[in-house]
Design an enzyme around this catalytic site. Structure first.
Site, PDB file in Angstrom:
ATOM      1  N   GLU A   5       5.418   6.568  -9.726  1.00  0.00           N
ATOM      2  CA  GLU A   5       4.093   6.130  -9.250  1.00  0.00           C
ATOM      3  C   GLU A   5       3.502   7.051  -8.192  1.00  0.00           C
ATOM      4  O   GLU A   5       2.348   7.478  -8.293  1.00  0.00           O
ATOM      5  CB  GLU A   5       4.182   4.709  -8.670  1.00  0.00           C
ATOM      6  CG  GLU A   5       4.529   3.659  -9.702  1.00  0.00           C
ATOM      7  CD  GLU A   5       4.453   2.253  -9.142  1.00  0.00           C
ATOM      8  OE1 GLU A   5       3.466   1.907  -8.473  1.00  0.00           O
ATOM      9  OE2 GLU A   5       5.409   1.482  -9.369  1.00  0.00           O
TER      10      GLU A   5
ATOM     11  N   GLY B 193       0.773  -1.232   0.000  1.00  0.00           N
ATOM     12  CA  GLY B 193       0.000   0.000   0.000  1.00  0.00           C
ATOM     13  C   GLY B 193       0.807   1.286   0.000  1.00  0.00           C
ATOM     14  O   GLY B 193       0.335   2.299   0.514  1.00  0.00           O
TER      15      GLY B 193
ATOM     16  N   ASP C 185      -4.658  -3.687 -18.681  1.00  0.00           N
ATOM     17  CA  ASP C 185      -3.758  -2.554 -18.936  1.00  0.00           C
ATOM     18  C   ASP C 185      -4.006  -1.898 -20.297  1.00  0.00           C
ATOM     19  O   ASP C 185      -3.125  -1.221 -20.838  1.00  0.00           O
ATOM     20  CB  ASP C 185      -2.278  -2.962 -18.804  1.00  0.00           C
ATOM     21  CG  ASP C 185      -1.952  -3.510 -17.429  1.00  0.00           C
ATOM     22  OD1 ASP C 185      -2.480  -2.982 -16.434  1.00  0.00           O
ATOM     23  OD2 ASP C 185      -1.170  -4.487 -17.345  1.00  0.00           O
TER      24      ASP C 185
ATOM     25  N   ASN D 128       1.361   3.044  -2.612  1.00  0.00           N
ATOM     26  CA  ASN D 128       0.580   3.964  -3.467  1.00  0.00           C
ATOM     27  C   ASN D 128      -0.630   4.508  -2.732  1.00  0.00           C
ATOM     28  O   ASN D 128      -0.991   5.671  -2.903  1.00  0.00           O
ATOM     29  CB  ASN D 128       0.178   3.273  -4.775  1.00  0.00           C
ATOM     30  CG  ASN D 128       1.305   3.288  -5.783  1.00  0.00           C
ATOM     31  OD1 ASN D 128       1.643   4.332  -6.333  1.00  0.00           O
ATOM     32  ND2 ASN D 128       1.919   2.132  -5.993  1.00  0.00           N
TER      33      ASN D 128
ATOM     34  N   LYS E 222     -19.646  -9.468  -6.298  1.00  0.00           N
ATOM     35  CA  LYS E 222     -20.957  -9.128  -5.726  1.00  0.00           C
ATOM     36  C   LYS E 222     -20.741  -8.387  -4.394  1.00  0.00           C
ATOM     37  O   LYS E 222     -21.335  -7.338  -4.136  1.00  0.00           O
ATOM     38  CB  LYS E 222     -21.737 -10.432  -5.509  1.00  0.00           C
ATOM     39  CG  LYS E 222     -23.227 -10.277  -5.519  1.00  0.00           C
ATOM     40  CD  LYS E 222     -23.928 -11.619  -5.434  1.00  0.00           C
ATOM     41  CE  LYS E 222     -24.496 -11.829  -4.047  1.00  0.00           C
ATOM     42  NZ  LYS E 222     -24.893 -13.203  -3.772  1.00  0.00           N
TER      43      LYS E 222
ATOM     44  N   LEU F 292      -4.156  -6.691  -7.296  1.00  0.00           N
ATOM     45  CA  LEU F 292      -3.675  -7.687  -8.246  1.00  0.00           C
ATOM     46  C   LEU F 292      -4.731  -8.707  -8.679  1.00  0.00           C
ATOM     47  O   LEU F 292      -4.412  -9.800  -9.122  1.00  0.00           O
ATOM     48  CB  LEU F 292      -2.416  -8.380  -7.669  1.00  0.00           C
ATOM     49  CG  LEU F 292      -1.290  -7.402  -7.318  1.00  0.00           C
ATOM     50  CD1 LEU F 292      -0.054  -8.127  -6.812  1.00  0.00           C
ATOM     51  CD2 LEU F 292      -0.911  -6.504  -8.491  1.00  0.00           C
TER      52      LEU F 292
ATOM     53  N   ASN G 292      -6.172   2.694 -12.786  1.00  0.00           N
ATOM     54  CA  ASN G 292      -5.136   1.758 -12.337  1.00  0.00           C
ATOM     55  C   ASN G 292      -3.774   2.413 -12.482  1.00  0.00           C
ATOM     56  O   ASN G 292      -3.577   3.266 -13.343  1.00  0.00           O
ATOM     57  CB  ASN G 292      -5.195   0.491 -13.199  1.00  0.00           C
ATOM     58  CG  ASN G 292      -4.162  -0.546 -12.783  1.00  0.00           C
ATOM     59  OD1 ASN G 292      -3.979  -0.804 -11.587  1.00  0.00           O
ATOM     60  ND2 ASN G 292      -3.481  -1.143 -13.746  1.00  0.00           N
TER      61      ASN G 292
ATOM     62  N   HIS H 237       0.144   1.296 -13.239  1.00  0.00           N
ATOM     63  CA  HIS H 237       0.951   0.161 -13.704  1.00  0.00           C
ATOM     64  C   HIS H 237       2.424   0.597 -13.738  1.00  0.00           C
ATOM     65  O   HIS H 237       2.734   1.683 -14.244  1.00  0.00           O
ATOM     66  CB  HIS H 237       0.479  -0.293 -15.091  1.00  0.00           C
ATOM     67  CG  HIS H 237       1.236  -1.489 -15.554  1.00  0.00           C
ATOM     68  ND1 HIS H 237       1.001  -2.759 -15.073  1.00  0.00           N
ATOM     69  CD2 HIS H 237       2.277  -1.592 -16.411  1.00  0.00           C
ATOM     70  CE1 HIS H 237       1.843  -3.597 -15.630  1.00  0.00           C
ATOM     71  NE2 HIS H 237       2.629  -2.920 -16.442  1.00  0.00           N
TER      72      HIS H 237
HETATM   73  C1  GAR Z   1       3.083  -1.033  -7.497  1.00  0.00           C
HETATM   74  O1  GAR Z   1       4.359  -0.998  -8.075  1.00  0.00           O
HETATM   75  C2  GAR Z   1       2.008  -1.024  -8.568  1.00  0.00           C
HETATM   76  O2  GAR Z   1       2.326  -0.204  -9.646  1.00  0.00           O
HETATM   77  C3  GAR Z   1       1.991  -2.479  -8.971  1.00  0.00           C
HETATM   78  O3  GAR Z   1       2.083  -3.173  -7.750  1.00  0.00           O
HETATM   79  C4  GAR Z   1       2.841  -2.388  -6.812  1.00  0.00           C
HETATM   80  C5  GAR Z   1       2.045  -2.244  -5.533  1.00  0.00           C
HETATM   81  O4  GAR Z   1       2.775  -1.595  -4.510  1.00  0.00           O
HETATM   82  N1  GAR Z   1       0.822  -2.796  -9.707  1.00  0.00           N
HETATM   83  C6  GAR Z   1       0.803  -3.670 -10.706  1.00  0.00           C
HETATM   84  O5  GAR Z   1       1.776  -4.322 -11.061  1.00  0.00           O
HETATM   85  C7  GAR Z   1      -0.539  -3.810 -11.422  1.00  0.00           C
HETATM   86  N2  GAR Z   1      -0.396  -4.546 -12.639  1.00  0.00           N
HETATM   87  P1  GAR Z   1       2.068  -0.906  -3.278  1.00  0.00           P
HETATM   88  O6  GAR Z   1       1.146  -1.932  -2.650  1.00  0.00           O
HETATM   89  O7  GAR Z   1       3.200  -0.554  -2.358  1.00  0.00           O
HETATM   90  O8  GAR Z   1       1.349   0.307  -3.778  1.00  0.00           O
END
Ligand code: GAR
Length: 192
Positions: A176, A12, A146, A14, A66, A86, A103, A105
Site C-alpha cells: 500500500e 492515516g 471497488d 497511507n 454537499k 470508509l 482508492n 484497497h
Molecule cells: C488501509 O489498509 C486501506 O487499504 C484500507 O483501510 C486501511 C486504512 O489504514 N482501506 C479499505 O479497506 C477500503 N476498502 P490507514 O488509515 O492507516 O491508511
C-alpha cells in the site's frame, strides 16, 4: 501542479506515505491541499496538522456530500485520494468526479473486495480462504464498490501463522505505502 484532496477515516498511515512521498519528490505533479475526515478523532487529522496541511472534519449526516463538495471546490481540488476512507460515496458524487477519485484497497481485486470488505475484514477473509498471495490495489472509483479501473497492484506473500493484524501490516508496508504514492503521481502526470 494539481491540487490533491485526501479523504480519510482512521489512522492515516497511507496519508503519511503520501506526505513522505511528496517530501521526497516521488509525488511531484500534485500537492496535498486538504485532508478531509468523516471521523473527528481520526489520527490522520493530526498527521495533517503536524505537516501544516489543512484538516477538515465533516460530520456524516444527510448533508455530508454537499459539505464535501463545498470543501473540495473551496480548495480547487483536481484529484481526490481515498486513503482508508470508509464511507461509500453516492453514484451522483462519483459521476461528478469521474476518473478523478483514486482508492487504495488492501487485496488483489477482484478478490476480497466490494461491500463489507474493508480494513481487517479483508485480511480475515483472505486468511480464512487460505490464499497464499494477497496484496493491494489502487483503482479509479466508480459506482461499483471497488469496481473501477485498476491503476496498480502489488502482491504480498501470506506466511504460516499470520494473523489478520500481521498480514495487514505486511500488506501496508510492502504494497500500500508503495503503490499509492506511485499511483497518485502517475495519475497527476496523466491529468496535467
Ligand atoms: C488501509 O489498509 C486501506 O487499504 C484500507 O483501510 C486501511 C486504512 O489504514 N482501506 C479499505 O479497506 C477500503 N476498502 P490507514 O488509515 O492507516 O491508511
Amino acid at each position: 501542479m494539481l491540487n490533491i484532496g485526501v479523504l480519510v477515516s482512521g489512522g492515516g498511515t497511507n496519508l503519511q506515505a503520501l506526505i513522505d512521498a511528496q517530501n521526497e519528490g516521488i509525488i511531484k505533479s500534485g500537492k496535498i491541499k486538504v485532508v478531509i475526515s468523516n471521523k473527528e478523532d481520526a489520527y490522520a487529522l493530526e498527521r495533517a496538522k503536524n505537516n501544516n496541511i489543512d484538516g477538515v472534519f465533516i460530520k456524516k449526516d444527510k448533508d455530508f456530500e454537499k459539505n464535501l463538495i463545498k470543501i473540495l471546490e473551496e480548495y480547487k481540488i483536481d484529484l481526490i485520494v481515498l486513503a482508508g476512507f470508509l464511507v461509500i460515496l453516492s453514484e451522483d458524487f462519483v459521476r461528478k468526479y469521474d476518473k478523478k477519485i483514486i482508492n487504495i484497497h488492501p487485496s488483489l481485486i477482484p478478490s476480497f473486495c466490494g461491500d463489507g470488505f474493508y480494513g481487517l475484514k479483508v485480511h480475515e477473509a483472505a486468511l480464512s480462504r487460505g490464499v497464499k498471495l494477497t496484496g493491494a490495489t489502487t483503482h479509479f472509483v466508480n459506482e461499483i464498490t471497488d469496481g473501477g479501473e485498476i491503476i496498480m497492484q502489488k502482491a504480498v506473500e501470506i506466511k504460516d501463522g499470520d494473523t489478520p493484524e500481521f498480514l495487514q501490516k505486511r500488506v501496508m508496508e510492502e504494497a500500500e505505502w508503495k503503490i499509492l504514492p506511485l499511483s497518485v503521481e502517475k495519475v497527476c502526470k496523466q491529468m496535467i
